[in-house]
Design a protein around this motif. Structure first.
Motif, PDB file in Angstrom:
ATOM      1  N   ALA A 162       0.854  -1.184   0.000  1.00  0.00           N
ATOM      2  CA  ALA A 162       0.000   0.000   0.000  1.00  0.00           C
ATOM      3  C   ALA A 162       0.890   1.233   0.000  1.00  0.00           C
ATOM      4  CB  ALA A 162      -0.915   0.009   1.220  1.00  0.00           C
ATOM      5  N   MET A 195       1.094   5.405   0.386  1.00  0.00           N
ATOM      6  CA  MET A 195       0.463   6.652   0.809  1.00  0.00           C
ATOM      7  C   MET A 195       1.049   7.784  -0.027  1.00  0.00           C
ATOM      8  SD  MET A 195       0.395   8.391   4.611  1.00  0.00           S
ATOM      9  CE  MET A 195       2.188   8.296   4.735  1.00  0.00           C
ATOM     10  N   VAL A 231      -4.162   9.292   5.274  1.00  0.00           N
ATOM     11  CA  VAL A 231      -4.117   8.138   6.182  1.00  0.00           C
ATOM     12  C   VAL A 231      -4.213   8.641   7.615  1.00  0.00           C
ATOM     13  CG1 VAL A 231      -2.810   6.117   6.917  1.00  0.00           C
ATOM     14  CG2 VAL A 231      -2.775   6.832   4.509  1.00  0.00           C
ATOM     15  N   LEU A 236       0.652   0.603   7.542  1.00  0.00           N
ATOM     16  CA  LEU A 236       0.228   0.122   6.228  1.00  0.00           C
ATOM     17  C   LEU A 236       1.037  -1.094   5.777  1.00  0.00           C
ATOM     18  CD1 LEU A 236      -0.342   3.442   4.228  1.00  0.00           C
ATOM     19  CD2 LEU A 236      -2.074   1.939   5.228  1.00  0.00           C
ATOM     20  N   LEU A 248      -9.270  -2.174   6.125  1.00  0.00           N
ATOM     21  CA  LEU A 248      -8.874  -0.980   5.396  1.00  0.00           C
ATOM     22  C   LEU A 248     -10.162  -0.223   5.082  1.00  0.00           C
ATOM     23  CD1 LEU A 248      -6.504   0.579   4.041  1.00  0.00           C
ATOM     24  CD2 LEU A 248      -7.063  -0.672   1.942  1.00  0.00           C
ATOM     25  N   PHE A 270      -3.802   7.661  -2.343  1.00  0.00           N
ATOM     26  CA  PHE A 270      -3.491   6.337  -1.806  1.00  0.00           C
ATOM     27  C   PHE A 270      -3.555   5.343  -2.950  1.00  0.00           C
ATOM     28  CE2 PHE A 270      -4.867   2.254  -0.036  1.00  0.00           C
ATOM     29  CZ  PHE A 270      -4.021   2.097   1.059  1.00  0.00           C
ATOM     30  N   LEU A 306      -3.363   0.945  -3.676  1.00  0.00           N
ATOM     31  CA  LEU A 306      -3.255  -0.430  -3.188  1.00  0.00           C
ATOM     32  C   LEU A 306      -2.893  -1.337  -4.350  1.00  0.00           C
ATOM     33  CD1 LEU A 306      -3.722  -2.065  -0.505  1.00  0.00           C
ATOM     34  CD2 LEU A 306      -5.877  -2.805  -1.553  1.00  0.00           C
ATOM     35  N   LEU A 350      -6.555   2.137   8.755  1.00  0.00           N
ATOM     36  CA  LEU A 350      -6.250   0.713   8.887  1.00  0.00           C
ATOM     37  C   LEU A 350      -6.409   0.355  10.357  1.00  0.00           C
ATOM     38  CD1 LEU A 350      -5.407  -1.911   7.511  1.00  0.00           C
ATOM     39  CD2 LEU A 350      -3.026  -1.331   8.027  1.00  0.00           C
TER      40      LEU A 350
END
Length: 290
Positions: A26, A28, A34, A41, A68, A98, A100, A129
């Motif tokens: 993941a 940021m 976040v 993460l 998440l 963000f 993923l 998270l």
């Protein structure tokens, strides 16, 4: 702003594409996005997405017991990418907040996943998270889901609300999932003024309001689920009858849709359908139309 139907559709979209996939990592890209630090993460790396759900307007990915949780706020969106670059994004560059990365579905395939992006300068998109979804403040204080209420439950909720019904419908700690757009649609379908006091609604008006909540949201969910993430915004716009249609004719009666504007938002309504032909004053301290 994505509301209950769009978030439900995004959850369904991710169930098809992400469940069973392993998280590669993941990224940021916006420090403000976040909101949590424990677990980090990096705890997602190597874990498997096992489910995707919705809490009001929050999207919840279950990743081997970690959650998440995503709130897209007013200007955020989820964009699916069939192929993601291996290099991490540079923080603070562009709308990306963000990312993923998910392992390929087939050996040798591309690493896919999704980006969370946010337009504008008011950065309100939020990613959490957590080990328990109740750790997310917005979820901990949610009211009942809009589609879970029966007429009696709705009447009980409204009896204690001394505010205008427009604000009550969008207050997530009272009823979860409805935002500015669908509250306009619901009040239009229920033939109710946005300035009507919630606690003063008659039993007949509550019946109409409950039916409108159910019909507007279930219709929007039916139209949205199965759509790709990229087409959801357009699908939402195409189904709106009054919201964002100021100056256009009401599709029910033909009257001109009017607008009330505030500092950072506005709402729309039909005078003939909702306020007995009277126009609401376009200022914050408008008098209540009874």
């Amino acid at each position: 702003m994505p509301e209950l139907p769009e978030v439900e559709a995004l959850a369904a979209f991710l169930r098809e594409r992400a469940v069973g996939r392993t998280v590669v990592r993941a990224d940021m890209a916006a420090l403000s996005a976040v909101k949590t630090f424990d677990p980090p993460l990096s705890a997602l790396q190597g874990a498997t997405v096992t489910g995707v759900g919705r809490h009001g307007k929050f999207l919840d990915l279950d990743v081997d017991g970690l959650h998440l949780v995503i709130h897209l706020a007013r200007a955020g969106w989820l964009q699916w990418r069939e192929s993601l670059p291996p290099a991490p994004p540079r923080p603070g560059k562009g709308p990306l907040a963000f990312r993923l990365h998910l392992a390929p579905e087939l050996p040798g395939g591309p690493v896919s996943g999704f980006d969370l992006t946010e337009a504008g300068t008011q950065k309100r998109l939020a990613v959490y998270l957590v080990r328990d979804v109740a750790e997310v403040p917005g979820i901990a204080h949610l009211g009942p889901d809009a589609l879970s209420l029966d007429t009696a439950q709705l009447a009980t909720l409204l009896a204690d609300q001394r505010s205008q019904i427009k604000g009550v419908l969008t207050h997530q700690s009272v009823i979860a999932g409805i935002g500015n757009a669908y509250s306009d649609e619901i009040l239009h379908a229920a033939h109710l003024s946005p300035f009507k006091l919630a606690a003063k609604l008659t039993p007949d008006e509550i019946e109409r309001l409950h039916a409108a909540i159910h019909d507007v949201l279930t219709d929007a969910v039916a139209r949205s689920v199965g759509q790709k993430a990229a087409t959801l915004k357009g699908e939402k716009r195409s189904g709106l009858k009054v919201h964002a249609r100021a100056g256009l004719p009401c599709p029910v009666c033909g009257d001109t849709i009017r607008e009330v504007s505030f500092a950072d938002k506005s709402f729309q309504y039909c005078p003939t359908c909702q306020t007995e032909g009277r126009e609401l004053a376009d200022r914050r301290m408008s008098k209540l139309l009874k």
